[in-house]
Design a protein around this motif. Structure first.
Motif, PDB file in Angstrom:
ATOM      1  N   THR A  99       0.737  -1.137  -0.012  1.00 22.08           N
ATOM      2  CA  THR A  99       0.058   0.103   0.030  1.00 22.08           C
ATOM      3  C   THR A  99       0.766   1.372  -0.109  1.00 22.08           C
ATOM      4  OG1 THR A  99      -0.221  -0.028   2.489  1.00 22.08           O
ATOM      5  CG2 THR A  99      -2.040  -1.200   1.040  1.00 22.08           C
ATOM      6  N   LEU A 100       2.002   1.331   0.629  1.00 23.65           N
ATOM      7  CA  LEU A 100       2.854   2.358   0.799  1.00 23.65           C
ATOM      8  C   LEU A 100       3.561   2.647  -0.481  1.00 23.65           C
ATOM      9  CD1 LEU A 100       4.420   1.820   4.200  1.00 23.65           C
ATOM     10  CD2 LEU A 100       2.677   3.621   3.554  1.00 23.65           C
ATOM     11  N   ASP A 101       3.957   1.428  -1.147  1.00 24.90           N
ATOM     12  CA  ASP A 101       4.480   1.723  -2.658  1.00 24.90           C
ATOM     13  C   ASP A 101       3.301   2.307  -3.656  1.00 24.90           C
ATOM     14  OD1 ASP A 101       6.928   0.537  -1.939  1.00 24.90           O
ATOM     15  OD2 ASP A 101       6.277  -1.496  -2.868  1.00 24.90           O
ATOM     16  N   LEU A 102       2.164   1.910  -3.326  1.00 23.71           N
ATOM     17  CA  LEU A 102       1.089   2.398  -4.217  1.00 23.71           C
ATOM     18  C   LEU A 102       0.718   3.845  -3.841  1.00 23.71           C
ATOM     19  CD1 LEU A 102      -1.266   2.422  -6.253  1.00 23.71           C
ATOM     20  CD2 LEU A 102      -2.719   1.350  -4.397  1.00 23.71           C
ATOM     21  N   MET A 103       0.773   4.275  -2.676  1.00 24.12           N
ATOM     22  CA  MET A 103       0.487   5.695  -2.406  1.00 24.12           C
ATOM     23  C   MET A 103       1.789   6.545  -2.694  1.00 24.12           C
ATOM     24  SD  MET A 103      -1.637   5.536   1.258  1.00 24.12           S
ATOM     25  CE  MET A 103      -0.538   4.295   2.093  1.00 24.12           C
ATOM     26  N   GLU A 104       2.913   5.897  -2.679  1.00 24.49           N
ATOM     27  CA  GLU A 104       4.109   6.748  -3.063  1.00 24.49           C
ATOM     28  C   GLU A 104       3.728   7.047  -4.666  1.00 24.49           C
ATOM     29  OE1 GLU A 104       9.068   6.820  -3.155  1.00 24.49           O
ATOM     30  OE2 GLU A 104       7.961   5.211  -2.043  1.00 24.49           O
ATOM     31  N   GLU A 125      -3.009   4.110 -12.678  1.00 25.80           N
ATOM     32  CA  GLU A 125      -4.225   3.337 -12.807  1.00 25.80           C
ATOM     33  C   GLU A 125      -4.090   1.740 -13.073  1.00 25.80           C
ATOM     34  OE1 GLU A 125      -8.678   3.782 -14.968  1.00 25.80           O
ATOM     35  OE2 GLU A 125      -6.764   4.712 -15.850  1.00 25.80           O
ATOM     36  N   GLN A 126      -3.022   1.556 -14.252  1.00 23.02           N
ATOM     37  CA  GLN A 126      -2.973   0.189 -14.411  1.00 23.02           C
ATOM     38  C   GLN A 126      -2.486  -0.660 -13.493  1.00 23.02           C
ATOM     39  OE1 GLN A 126       0.063  -0.057 -17.753  1.00 23.02           O
ATOM     40  NE2 GLN A 126       0.078  -2.366 -17.830  1.00 23.02           N
ATOM     41  N   LYS A 127      -1.165   0.087 -12.786  1.00 28.01           N
ATOM     42  CA  LYS A 127      -0.664  -0.804 -11.729  1.00 28.01           C
ATOM     43  C   LYS A 127      -1.640  -1.092 -10.601  1.00 28.01           C
ATOM     44  CE  LYS A 127       4.215   0.289 -12.349  1.00 28.01           C
ATOM     45  NZ  LYS A 127       5.376   1.069 -11.766  1.00 28.01           N
ATOM     46  N   ALA A 128      -2.462  -0.317 -10.357  1.00 29.00           N
ATOM     47  CA  ALA A 128      -3.610  -0.191  -9.139  1.00 29.00           C
ATOM     48  C   ALA A 128      -4.445  -1.599  -9.678  1.00 29.00           C
ATOM     49  CB  ALA A 128      -4.355   0.961  -8.924  1.00 29.00           C
ATOM     50  N   LYS A 129      -4.825  -1.617 -11.050  1.00 31.84           N
ATOM     51  CA  LYS A 129      -5.926  -2.701 -11.361  1.00 31.84           C
ATOM     52  C   LYS A 129      -5.243  -3.917 -11.174  1.00 31.84           C
ATOM     53  CE  LYS A 129      -9.327   0.560 -13.658  1.00 31.84           C
ATOM     54  NZ  LYS A 129      -9.760   0.872 -15.176  1.00 31.84           N
ATOM     55  N   GLU A 130      -4.062  -3.907 -11.728  1.00 27.75           N
ATOM     56  CA  GLU A 130      -3.400  -5.274 -12.223  1.00 27.75           C
ATOM     57  C   GLU A 130      -2.477  -5.809 -11.402  1.00 27.75           C
ATOM     58  OE1 GLU A 130      -1.374  -4.765 -16.020  1.00 27.75           O
ATOM     59  OE2 GLU A 130      -3.321  -4.049 -17.008  1.00 27.75           O
ATOM     60  N   ARG A 131      -1.688  -4.760 -10.373  1.00 24.24           N
ATOM     61  CA  ARG A 131      -0.743  -5.293  -9.527  1.00 24.24           C
ATOM     62  C   ARG A 131      -1.161  -5.364  -8.197  1.00 24.24           C
ATOM     63  NH1 ARG A 131       5.231  -2.653  -9.475  1.00 24.24           N
ATOM     64  NH2 ARG A 131       5.186  -3.367 -11.504  1.00 24.24           N
ATOM     65  N   PHE A 132      -1.763  -4.268  -7.603  1.00 24.26           N
ATOM     66  CA  PHE A 132      -2.326  -4.016  -6.218  1.00 24.26           C
ATOM     67  C   PHE A 132      -3.469  -4.379  -5.829  1.00 24.26           C
ATOM     68  CE2 PHE A 132       1.037  -0.977  -7.172  1.00 24.26           C
ATOM     69  CZ  PHE A 132       1.901  -1.251  -5.989  1.00 24.26           C
ATOM     70  N   MET A 133      -4.479  -3.956  -6.458  1.00 19.57           N
ATOM     71  CA  MET A 133      -6.031  -4.175  -6.190  1.00 19.57           C
ATOM     72  C   MET A 133      -6.332  -5.832  -5.919  1.00 19.57           C
ATOM     73  SD  MET A 133      -7.242  -1.597  -4.632  1.00 19.57           S
ATOM     74  CE  MET A 133      -5.557  -1.007  -4.532  1.00 19.57           C
ATOM     75  N   PRO A 134      -5.881  -6.633  -7.109  1.00 18.00           N
ATOM     76  CA  PRO A 134      -6.165  -8.074  -6.986  1.00 18.00           C
ATOM     77  C   PRO A 134      -5.523  -8.528  -5.727  1.00 18.00           C
ATOM     78  CG  PRO A 134      -5.628  -7.366  -9.160  1.00 18.00           C
ATOM     79  CD  PRO A 134      -5.312  -6.157  -8.251  1.00 18.00           C
ATOM     80  N   ALA A 161      -5.187   4.115   1.049  1.00 14.89           N
ATOM     81  CA  ALA A 161      -4.775   3.864  -0.464  1.00 14.89           C
ATOM     82  C   ALA A 161      -5.792   3.808  -1.389  1.00 14.89           C
ATOM     83  CB  ALA A 161      -3.934   2.766  -0.596  1.00 14.89           C
ATOM     84  N   THR A 162      -6.890   3.261  -1.024  1.00 14.46           N
ATOM     85  CA  THR A 162      -8.201   3.314  -1.797  1.00 14.46           C
ATOM     86  C   THR A 162      -8.922   4.748  -1.755  1.00 14.46           C
ATOM     87  OG1 THR A 162      -9.567   2.185  -0.296  1.00 14.46           O
ATOM     88  CG2 THR A 162      -8.246   0.728  -1.632  1.00 14.46           C
ATOM     89  N   LEU A 163      -8.997   5.000  -0.821  1.00 10.75           N
ATOM     90  CA  LEU A 163      -9.356   6.571  -0.916  1.00 10.75           C
ATOM     91  C   LEU A 163      -8.888   7.542  -1.551  1.00 10.75           C
ATOM     92  CD1 LEU A 163     -10.786   6.939   2.926  1.00 10.75           C
ATOM     93  CD2 LEU A 163     -11.853   6.401   0.668  1.00 10.75           C
ATOM     94  N   MET A 164      -7.584   7.321  -1.520  1.00  9.22           N
ATOM     95  CA  MET A 164      -6.769   8.503  -2.748  1.00  9.22           C
ATOM     96  C   MET A 164      -6.965   8.035  -3.944  1.00  9.22           C
ATOM     97  SD  MET A 164      -2.877   8.382  -0.456  1.00  9.22           S
ATOM     98  CE  MET A 164      -2.097   9.348  -1.650  1.00  9.22           C
TER      99      MET A 164
END
Length: 223
Positions: A99-104, A125-134, A161-164
């Motif tokens: 989550t910290l990687d994503l927020m950074e 957007e791509q990394k959130a959908k494909e790497r993190f959220m799953p 992170a999800t709110l951001m």
């Protein structure tokens, strides 16, 4: 040093925001000293408060803590947000690092040149959908929490992170129903609900005024 928890940082999110979130979730009241001038930063340096010449700085339990992850680990351990044993702690750390990687990635948008912002948005957007959220959707498949059967720092970071993400991409969670349900449960917790209300210590997304202040305080980095 007083017995109060004192945060030294800018009046903005940055690396301090996750610390604010964790303290609020733990029900810990804190004061904030905002860096607005170069002299404020120089005083912290001259006082020996910044081990590596960096903020965030958190005064807590008679200590001057720096390094964001160290601060988060201390708060989580002190307020029972760090699992019941070493194995749970390792899982919490893995989820938290994600989550910290994503927020950074999101935070770096604030300093991106205008011509690069759309490219960075697409990358987020791509990394959130494909790497993190799953990963988080799977982690919540059979539990209300990411690790064990109790609230941990990993859950708090995921909500932040999800709110951001939703500030940038309002419908990004539409294909992640477990995360959506998790969000609603988390937002209903009294301390988190309070932190989400107007007038709390939660900060808004960075704007031009904040970036101007950051550049003034850290003028040595923007030459």
């Amino acid at each position: 040093m007083s017995g109060k928890v004192v945060l030294h940082y800018f009046d903005g999110r940055g690396k301090m925001e996750s610390i604010r979130w964790l303290l609020a979730t733990a029900g810990v009241e804190f004061e904030e000293v905002f860096l607005t001038k170069r002299e404020h930063y120089d005083k912290l340096l001259n006082d020996g408060a910044l081990m590596f010449q960096q903020v965030p700085l958190v005064e807590i339990d008679g200590m001057q803590l720096v390094q964001t992850k160290a601060i988060l680990n201390y708060i989580a351990g002190k307020y029972n947000l760090y699992g019941k044993d070493l194995k749970e702690r390792a899982l919490i750390d893995m989820y938290s690092e994600g989550t910290l990687d994503l927020m950074e990635l999101i935070l770096l948008l604030a300093i991106a040149p205008p011509e690069d912002k759309q490219k960075q948005l697409s990358n987020i957007e791509q990394k959130a959908k494909e790497r993190f959220m799953p990963v988080f959707e799977k982690g919540l498949a059979n539990s209300d929490f990411l690790v064990g059967n109790q609230l941990s720092r990993a859950d708090v970071h995921l909500l932040e992170a999800t709110l951001m993400l939703q500030e940038l991409f309002p419908t990004i969670l539409s294909t992640f129903p477990k995360i959506q349900a998790f969000q609603e449960r988390m937002k209903a917790l009294p301390r988190i609900s309070k932190f989400l209300q107007p007038g709390s210590a939660r900060k808004s997304p960075p704007d031009e005024n904040l970036m101007k202040t950051v550049k003034e305080v850290f003028s040595h980095l923007f030459k």
